[in-house]
Design a protein around this motif. Structure first.
Motif, PDB file in Angstrom:
ATOM      1  N   PHE A 351      37.885  38.853  49.151  1.00 56.38           N
ATOM      2  CA  PHE A 351      37.989  39.842  47.904  1.00 56.38           C
ATOM      3  C   PHE A 351      37.096  39.352  46.870  1.00 56.38           C
ATOM      4  O   PHE A 351      36.403  40.249  46.017  1.00 56.38           O
ATOM      5  CB  PHE A 351      39.497  39.798  47.545  1.00 56.38           C
ATOM      6  CG  PHE A 351      40.240  40.936  48.201  1.00 56.38           C
ATOM      7  CD1 PHE A 351      40.447  42.215  47.754  1.00 56.38           C
ATOM      8  CD2 PHE A 351      40.751  40.587  49.389  1.00 56.38           C
ATOM      9  CE1 PHE A 351      41.228  43.056  48.262  1.00 56.38           C
ATOM     10  CE2 PHE A 351      41.529  41.543  50.243  1.00 56.38           C
ATOM     11  CZ  PHE A 351      41.956  42.801  49.374  1.00 56.38           C
ATOM     12  N   ASN A 352      36.716  38.050  46.887  1.00 55.92           N
ATOM     13  CA  ASN A 352      35.589  37.441  45.917  1.00 55.92           C
ATOM     14  C   ASN A 352      34.476  38.114  46.191  1.00 55.92           C
ATOM     15  O   ASN A 352      33.828  38.528  45.244  1.00 55.92           O
ATOM     16  CB  ASN A 352      35.887  36.112  45.890  1.00 55.92           C
ATOM     17  CG  ASN A 352      34.792  35.403  44.976  1.00 55.92           C
ATOM     18  OD1 ASN A 352      34.176  36.036  44.122  1.00 55.92           O
ATOM     19  ND2 ASN A 352      34.416  34.097  45.230  1.00 55.92           N
ATOM     20  N   LEU A 378      43.677  45.765  33.692  1.00 52.61           N
ATOM     21  CA  LEU A 378      44.571  45.530  35.073  1.00 52.61           C
ATOM     22  C   LEU A 378      44.815  44.198  35.283  1.00 52.61           C
ATOM     23  O   LEU A 378      45.851  43.734  35.795  1.00 52.61           O
ATOM     24  CB  LEU A 378      43.284  46.035  36.092  1.00 52.61           C
ATOM     25  CG  LEU A 378      44.151  46.143  37.563  1.00 52.61           C
ATOM     26  CD1 LEU A 378      45.323  46.928  37.819  1.00 52.61           C
ATOM     27  CD2 LEU A 378      42.802  46.898  38.629  1.00 52.61           C
ATOM     28  N   GLY A 379      43.940  43.361  34.954  1.00 55.41           N
ATOM     29  CA  GLY A 379      44.162  41.881  35.068  1.00 55.41           C
ATOM     30  C   GLY A 379      45.427  41.398  34.562  1.00 55.41           C
ATOM     31  O   GLY A 379      46.180  40.666  34.828  1.00 55.41           O
ATOM     32  N   ILE A 380      45.543  41.604  33.061  1.00 53.55           N
ATOM     33  CA  ILE A 380      46.831  41.369  32.409  1.00 53.55           C
ATOM     34  C   ILE A 380      47.920  41.948  32.966  1.00 53.55           C
ATOM     35  O   ILE A 380      48.804  41.197  33.063  1.00 53.55           O
ATOM     36  CB  ILE A 380      46.426  42.056  30.943  1.00 53.55           C
ATOM     37  CG1 ILE A 380      45.561  41.343  30.041  1.00 53.55           C
ATOM     38  CG2 ILE A 380      47.864  41.935  30.113  1.00 53.55           C
ATOM     39  CD1 ILE A 380      44.841  42.130  28.995  1.00 53.55           C
ATOM     40  N   ILE A 381      47.965  43.277  33.465  1.00 58.54           N
ATOM     41  CA  ILE A 381      49.046  43.463  34.059  1.00 58.54           C
ATOM     42  C   ILE A 381      49.417  42.789  35.217  1.00 58.54           C
ATOM     43  O   ILE A 381      50.703  42.744  35.699  1.00 58.54           O
ATOM     44  CB  ILE A 381      48.832  45.165  34.650  1.00 58.54           C
ATOM     45  CG1 ILE A 381      48.873  46.131  33.189  1.00 58.54           C
ATOM     46  CG2 ILE A 381      49.969  45.680  35.441  1.00 58.54           C
ATOM     47  CD1 ILE A 381      48.326  47.664  33.575  1.00 58.54           C
ATOM     48  N   LEU A 382      48.469  42.659  36.248  1.00 52.64           N
ATOM     49  CA  LEU A 382      48.747  41.878  37.355  1.00 52.64           C
ATOM     50  C   LEU A 382      49.159  40.362  37.282  1.00 52.64           C
ATOM     51  O   LEU A 382      50.108  39.933  37.845  1.00 52.64           O
ATOM     52  CB  LEU A 382      47.383  42.020  38.411  1.00 52.64           C
ATOM     53  CG  LEU A 382      47.236  43.285  38.940  1.00 52.64           C
ATOM     54  CD1 LEU A 382      45.889  43.357  39.447  1.00 52.64           C
ATOM     55  CD2 LEU A 382      48.224  43.749  39.728  1.00 52.64           C
ATOM     56  N   ILE A 404      43.376  41.327  44.059  1.00 50.90           N
ATOM     57  CA  ILE A 404      42.704  42.197  43.266  1.00 50.90           C
ATOM     58  C   ILE A 404      42.105  41.340  41.857  1.00 50.90           C
ATOM     59  O   ILE A 404      41.030  41.793  41.519  1.00 50.90           O
ATOM     60  CB  ILE A 404      43.501  43.106  42.677  1.00 50.90           C
ATOM     61  CG1 ILE A 404      43.945  44.016  43.923  1.00 50.90           C
ATOM     62  CG2 ILE A 404      42.971  44.110  41.760  1.00 50.90           C
ATOM     63  CD1 ILE A 404      45.394  45.183  43.720  1.00 50.90           C
ATOM     64  N   ILE A 405      42.881  40.424  41.551  1.00 51.88           N
ATOM     65  CA  ILE A 405      42.395  39.628  40.401  1.00 51.88           C
ATOM     66  C   ILE A 405      40.985  38.982  40.786  1.00 51.88           C
ATOM     67  O   ILE A 405      40.277  38.840  39.897  1.00 51.88           O
ATOM     68  CB  ILE A 405      43.382  38.693  39.935  1.00 51.88           C
ATOM     69  CG1 ILE A 405      44.729  39.522  39.378  1.00 51.88           C
ATOM     70  CG2 ILE A 405      43.000  37.412  39.375  1.00 51.88           C
ATOM     71  CD1 ILE A 405      45.939  38.434  39.221  1.00 51.88           C
TER      72      ILE A 405
END
Length: 556
Positions: A351-352, A378-382, A404-405
């Motif tokens: 994923f990276n 999106l990162g904050i949420i995840l 995803i992060i």
């Protein structure tokens, strides 16, 4: 001021475009593209270099064998009272893994510092010379390290791979950036994403290759690392030299046929150029620096602790024993979940790599600022939701969130050069990017320290294993909140920061007029381009297959 192009009559009288052979073999002027050159030959050249130097990410495959280079079957321990200075020069006992790990630290400290130091020189010297020197440093460093193994001198490994190789990393990493952006002004994100994807993919190829070579060369008198270093140095040198000699730069003023610059649109893309000496004086540079540093700090903290995090959070759940926490597992069970966690680390690496290409390509459509906005929101949420997923016992949701992060961590690297080109122009973007990479070096300290420090505090306070990382994940979400604010503050660069016409590197090169392409850059997937792509794609596909073999264990 904005660039003024010569008239059609001026170009016609200038004669055909061709390299000036009066310059040396490595000179920038020697590699100006001729008419008919296909720009799609440039990304494989960049990949050839990045796939080689990207092995820096996979160097941990050597730590265990090197830690028993003398004992062969088991480490020959040094006396406890021996100092680090003594261990640097001793020939009587094996090296500690912690001491070997300093090579990894040196890699990225030297990568950032050499990129910042030599970025301005690279813009003048051109990508061929920089690529050749990168090959000599990276591969020469492996040879020096091989000598260190032969003589059993740890300081030679630090000097060879760590220092000399680290300089090669810095030069190799930034060598294609400016060139790719100039060849693909219409697809800046995609072009840099393809190259920087290669750096992330280098370990996927190099790690399993190194394991195969060490197994082949291992004997009762050798752990096989010395021979592996020499073979890999030879392979890498060939690939990197082919990549370096394949580089071409477009004539000044060139642009793809029919393309119109989107400068002045809502995506904040400029037609001007900011000098290297001015870029770091602008708030935009430091805001982008902070954006990259915060995004990388959050991502690298997760990557560095991925394996123990999964094991401690899910414990016996990973082997279908939900009644057992991590502390209750016996050695055999811990060995089993360690193998599964290795698959998780492999999945994150995929994923990276994929994120570097996906997000950078998407940014060509939505703009760099919007792409980072997506990263942070999106990162904050995840990050905030990940502890909840863990408490639910949902391995799939937790792993999916972190994948995803990490894709956005990789995407942040790939977007950075294109973001800089949008803001500061293309003439000095390689050098400016080199200075920006100090954000990576900083993040490489902040992220792991924060994660490790909070974990140790929680451990000492008696926090259960499955909740050790809750606070950590919330803190990393806080990093992204700061990144979101920094990104929101980025505005176009003030007009007075831009250079006058004809003051940048390459300004003296032959310019083109008419449609400003003059038959350069066309061609698409010609047989030559297809062969060049195949030479880099096939090793990458092999690495992906090997990684998937490991990752599939996570869901068995």
């Amino acid at each position: 001021m904005r660039t003024a192009y010569p008239s059609e009559e001026e170009v016609t009288t200038a004669g055909p475009l061709q390299p000036d052979v009066s310059y040396g073999l490595f000179a920038r002027e020697r590699i100006v593209a001729e008419r008919g050159f296909n720009r799609w030959l440039i990304p494989p050249c960049a990949l050839a270099i990045h796939l080689c130097i990207g092995m820096a990410y996979g160097f941990s495959v050597f730590w265990l064998p090197l830690s028993q280079a003398l004992g062969i079957a088991a480490p020959l321990a040094c006396p406890e009272e021996m100092s680090l200075l003594g261990r640097l020069f001793t020939t009587q006992c094996d090296w500690k893994i912690a001491d070997l790990g300093w090579m990894y630290t040196l890699f990225f400290v030297l990568l950032g510092s050499s990129a910042a130091l030599f970025g301005g020189w690279l813009e003048k010297a051109g990508p061929r010379k920089a690529g050749v020197i990168a090959a000599l440093c990276w591969c020469g460093g492996l040879v020096v390290s091989a000598l260190g193994i032969k003589l059993h001198q740890l300081w030679l490994l630090w000097l060879g791979s760590g220092v000399i190789g680290g300089i090669g990393l810095g030069l190799g990493y930034i060598s294609p950036v400016s060139t790719l952006i100039k060849w693909f002004p219409d697809r800046r994100g995609m072009a840099t994403g393809m190259a920087i994807m290669g750096f992330g993919g280098g370990a996927m190829i190099g790690s399993p290759l190194a394991a195969l070579l060490m197994a082949h060369f291992r004997t009762s008198a050798s752990v096989g690392v010395l021979e592996t270093f020499l073979v890999m140095a030879g392979i890498y040198f060939v690939f990197m030299m082919v990549g370096a000699f394949g580089y071409r730069v477009p004539p000044s003023g060139w642009q793809p046929a029919g393309w119109q610059s989107p400068a002045g649109t809502k995506r904040m893309i400029t037609n001007g150029h900011v000098h290297l000496s001015e870029a770091h004086k602008t708030p935009q540079f430091w805001l982008i620096w902070a954006v990259l540093c915060l995004n990388v700090s959050a991502g690298i903290g997760v990557i560095g602790m991925a394996s123990p995090m999964l094991q401690e959070i899910f414990g016996g759940n990973l082997i279908h024993r939900p009644d057992l926490g991590f502390a209750a597992l016996d050695p055999v069970q811990r060995g089993a979940i360690a193998g599964i966690a290795a698959g998780f680390a492999a999945l994150l690496s995929l994923f990276n790599i994929g994120g570097r290409f996906f997000w950078s390509t998407l940014s060509d459509k939505i703009g760099r600022k919007t792409a980072y906005l997506v990263f942070f929101l999106l990162g904050i949420i995840l990050y905030a939701a990940a502890p909840t997923f863990a408490h639910m016992g949902s391995r799939t949701l937790f792993v999916g969130a972190l994948c995803i992060i990490v894709s956005m961590y990789g995407g942040g690297f790939a977007l950075a050069p294109a973001y800089l080109a949008d803001m500061f122009g293309t003439q000095f973007v390689g050098a400016i990017h080199g200075r920006l990479l100090t954000a990576w070096s900083t993040a490489g300290i902040i992220g792991p320290v924060v994660v490790n420090y909070i974990r140790e505090i929680n451990k000492a306070a008696g926090v259960p294993d499955d909740r050790l990382y809750d606070v950590t994940l919330y803190v990393l979400a806080g990093f992204l909140v700061l990144g979101l604010l920094c990104n929101a503050l980025i505005k176009p660069v003030a007009e007075h920061r831009f250079m006058d016409v004809g003051t940048g590197p390459g300004a003296h090169e032959t310019s083109v007029a008419g449609d400003l392409s003059h038959g350069i850059g066309r061609g698409g997937l010609t047989p030559t381009a297809a062969l060049a792509w195949m030479l880099v794609i096939l090793p990458l596909l092999w690495g992906v297959a090997k990684t998937l073999e490991s990752a599939i264990r996570l869901f068995q």
